[in-house]
Design a protein around this motif. Structure first.
Motif, PDB file in Angstrom:
ATOM      1  N   ASP A 172       0.840  -1.190   0.000  1.00 46.86           N
ATOM      2  CA  ASP A 172       0.000   0.000   0.000  1.00 46.86           C
ATOM      3  C   ASP A 172       0.884   1.253   0.000  1.00 46.86           C
ATOM      4  O   ASP A 172       2.109   1.173   0.010  1.00 46.86           O
ATOM      5  CB  ASP A 172      -0.975  -0.004   1.174  1.00 46.86           C
ATOM      6  CG  ASP A 172      -0.278   0.035   2.530  1.00 46.86           C
ATOM      7  OD1 ASP A 172       0.894   0.437   2.612  1.00 46.86           O
ATOM      8  OD2 ASP A 172      -0.911  -0.348   3.530  1.00 46.86           O
ATOM      9  N   GLU A 173       0.242   2.418  -0.005  1.00 45.78           N
ATOM     10  CA  GLU A 173       0.980   3.676  -0.149  1.00 45.78           C
ATOM     11  C   GLU A 173       1.937   3.917   1.012  1.00 45.78           C
ATOM     12  O   GLU A 173       3.064   4.376   0.819  1.00 45.78           O
ATOM     13  CB  GLU A 173      -0.016   4.836  -0.258  1.00 45.78           C
ATOM     14  CG  GLU A 173       0.641   6.185  -0.518  1.00 45.78           C
ATOM     15  CD  GLU A 173      -0.378   7.296  -0.709  1.00 45.78           C
ATOM     16  OE1 GLU A 173       0.024   8.471  -0.679  1.00 45.78           O
ATOM     17  OE2 GLU A 173      -1.579   6.984  -0.891  1.00 45.78           O
ATOM     18  N   LYS A 174       1.507   3.575   2.224  1.00 42.08           N
ATOM     19  CA  LYS A 174       2.358   3.822   3.387  1.00 42.08           C
ATOM     20  C   LYS A 174       3.569   2.892   3.390  1.00 42.08           C
ATOM     21  O   LYS A 174       4.696   3.321   3.673  1.00 42.08           O
ATOM     22  CB  LYS A 174       1.555   3.645   4.680  1.00 42.08           C
ATOM     23  CG  LYS A 174       2.351   3.954   5.940  1.00 42.08           C
ATOM     24  CD  LYS A 174       1.507   3.861   7.202  1.00 42.08           C
ATOM     25  CE  LYS A 174       0.592   5.055   7.306  1.00 42.08           C
ATOM     26  NZ  LYS A 174      -0.115   5.081   8.615  1.00 42.08           N
ATOM     27  N   LEU A 175       3.377   1.608   3.072  1.00 41.46           N
ATOM     28  CA  LEU A 175       4.501   0.679   3.013  1.00 41.46           C
ATOM     29  C   LEU A 175       5.461   1.079   1.915  1.00 41.46           C
ATOM     30  O   LEU A 175       6.694   1.010   2.096  1.00 41.46           O
ATOM     31  CB  LEU A 175       3.998  -0.751   2.782  1.00 41.46           C
ATOM     32  CG  LEU A 175       5.089  -1.819   2.621  1.00 41.46           C
ATOM     33  CD1 LEU A 175       6.011  -1.851   3.830  1.00 41.46           C
ATOM     34  CD2 LEU A 175       4.462  -3.196   2.384  1.00 41.46           C
ATOM     35  N   LEU A 176       4.941   1.507   0.772  1.00 37.73           N
ATOM     36  CA  LEU A 176       5.814   1.949  -0.312  1.00 37.73           C
ATOM     37  C   LEU A 176       6.689   3.122   0.140  1.00 37.73           C
ATOM     38  O   LEU A 176       7.891   3.157  -0.144  1.00 37.73           O
ATOM     39  CB  LEU A 176       4.977   2.363  -1.522  1.00 37.73           C
ATOM     40  CG  LEU A 176       5.749   2.921  -2.725  1.00 37.73           C
ATOM     41  CD1 LEU A 176       6.737   1.886  -3.264  1.00 37.73           C
ATOM     42  CD2 LEU A 176       4.783   3.364  -3.822  1.00 37.73           C
ATOM     43  N   LYS A 177       6.115   4.055   0.859  1.00 38.63           N
ATOM     44  CA  LYS A 177       6.871   5.198   1.361  1.00 38.63           C
ATOM     45  C   LYS A 177       7.961   4.759   2.321  1.00 38.63           C
ATOM     46  O   LYS A 177       9.096   5.261   2.281  1.00 38.63           O
ATOM     47  CB  LYS A 177       5.915   6.182   2.043  1.00 38.63           C
ATOM     48  CG  LYS A 177       6.576   7.462   2.512  1.00 38.63           C
ATOM     49  CD  LYS A 177       5.550   8.412   3.124  1.00 38.63           C
ATOM     50  CE  LYS A 177       6.220   9.698   3.608  1.00 38.63           C
ATOM     51  NZ  LYS A 177       5.223  10.626   4.207  1.00 38.63           N
TER      52      LYS A 177
END
Length: 444
Positions: free
Chosen positions: A334-339
């Motif tokens: 998800d977006e947070k893990l990618l960041k």
């Protein structure tokens, strides 16, 4: 997802911590990876009182009877995320470790952890430690002496404000095997020493967090494969921010301090509850999304590094907002893990590529024999360790686009030594070596 990360970040903000937005998530995922490792491996416990009468951990919340769920290549995988922070004096390394592990105030600290098994065992390691103190020794009757840290901290978190105390011990006559024991215990938990009077043999599951100054960073021994590197850069602007934060910290009101102390209890209870929920109602399996697989296949991520990032992803999924057991743990990007992964990769590259850049700059557009290059790397980087220099080339140069090994086409029966090219290939006689032998193909 993973509101606990945001909650700890807000706690740090309330304490006026500086430059932790990309670092605290790594610590939180390390906690999740630690819990998952217990699910996967703690059904085989060397310190169960039923099997160990000499040294045991009477009550451990991580001990269970479930079968492993993560066995890539038919091996019992170890998913611990050990952390090493590199930064100058005053860069906040100790501050982060203390935020989680400090006695009394740490987010993971539980007063009765060593007595009744409540919560995690936590400890800030000593500034000086011997191999025997860390891993154990035997008396003349073959019995393990004392309570070595690696045994006493099984299932817990061991922090070192200056981790060079471990690597420096290897230089002393009484601790010459410290490095090898450290590597294997961090990698798979195994500790094994054959001594004249007996053997030291056990498996441990501690997670290590440490800090070190750039001048004391030693990665040539293989620690880079076991440790997740966090880089803390300093600048005049950050120095000023630290001073401003210190002024605000000392002037906090009593009400603010009470509110933060209460938040410590809430965060600690959340983490301990997640640990118990996951241990007693574990996942039935693990599945990694194709999107995560694509990210791990990036050319700037080396093969041995992909497993470190995969562990971060496991830990992230383990710290999700709601726990649902007895189902496959789906690990999605998800977006947070990618960041988190992108920020972690930047920090790791900053640290791990600095020595490679040094070699590149020193020998740019040169052809030198591999034996000469090994001697130079041993002199400049691995502190005279020739074997470590070979390993360093494999880990740090072989996949670089500007590095190539080739066998020159020479006449005669003389032995053809391997040449190393630092820079683009320009001579058609240079031959790129392939797996299993030499190739006659010309480089593109």
């Amino acid at each position: 997802m993973t509101r606990i990360i945001d909650r700890i970040l807000n706690f740090a903000k309330g304490n006026y911590y500086v430059d932790v937005e990309d670092k605290i998530p790594i610590f939180v995922t390390s906690i999740g990876a630690h819990i998952f490792n217990a699910i996967n491996k703690c059904s085989r416990c060397d310190f169960d009182p039923l099997h160990n009468a000499d040294f045991n951990i009477p009550t451990c919340p991580l001990r269970h009877n479930f079968a492993p769920i993560y066995t890539p290549m038919s091996q019992l995988a170890d998913t611990r995320v050990h952390i090493l922070m590199r930064g100058e004096k005053g860069s906040g390394k100790s501050m982060l470790i203390n935020m989680f592990l400090a006695e009394g105030t740490g987010l993971l600290y539980t007063p009765t952890a060593f007595e009744d098994g409540s919560g995690f065992r936590t400890m800030l390691g000593p500034n000086s430690v011997t191999e025997a103190g860390m891993f154990g020794s035997v008396d003349e009757d073959g019995n393990i002496v004392g309570r070595p840290l690696a045994r006493d901290m099984c299932g817990g978190f061991l922090g070192f404000e200056e981790s060079s105390s471990l690597t420096d011990a290897n230089k002393k006559d009484h601790s010459v095997d410290m490095k090898n024991q450290l590597l294997t215990s961090l990698d798979n938990g195994r500790v094994e020493k054959a001594m004249r009077s007996g053997r030291v043999r056990y498996n441990t599951r501690y997670t290590m967090w440490g800090g070190t100054q750039p001048s004391r960073l030693e990665m040539e021994s293989g620690l880079d494969r076991r440790l997740f590197i966090i880089d803390i850069e300093m600048s005049p602007e950050k120095e000023a921010a630290y001073k401003t934060a210190q002024h605000k910290q000392v002037n906090m009101t009593r009400e603010d301090r009470a509110m933060l102390a209460e938040e410590v209890i809430h965060i600690r209870n959340w983490i301990n509850t997640r640990m118990l929920d996951a241990i007693f109602d574990p996942p039935s399996g693990v599945h990694f999304s194709n999107e995560l697989g694509t990210w791990l296949d990036r050319p700037d991520i080396r093969s041995f590094e992909s497993d470190l990032f995969r562990r971060i992803a496991i830990g992230y999924a383990m710290m999700s907002d709601e726990w649902v057991g007895n189902q496959v743990l789906n690990i999605t990007l998800d977006e947070k893990l990618l960041k988190i992964l992108e920020a972690a990769l930047v920090m790791r590259r900053s640290v791990m590529d600095s020595d490679a850049r040094l070699i590149k700059d020193a020998f740019w557009m040169q052809d030198i024999t591999k034996s000469t290059l090994l001697k130079e790397i041993a002199r400049i980087i691995t502190r005279g360790d020739y074997t470590a220099a070979k390993r360093w080339i494999d880990d740090n140069l072989v996949n670089q686009p500007w590095y190539c090994e080739y066998t020159p086409k020479t006449k005669g029966r003389g032995r053809k030594g391997v040449m190393c090219r630092i820079g683009t290939l320009t001579d058609p006689a240079q031959v790129v070596q392939k797996w299993g032998g030499e190739s006659d193909e010309k480089p593109a």
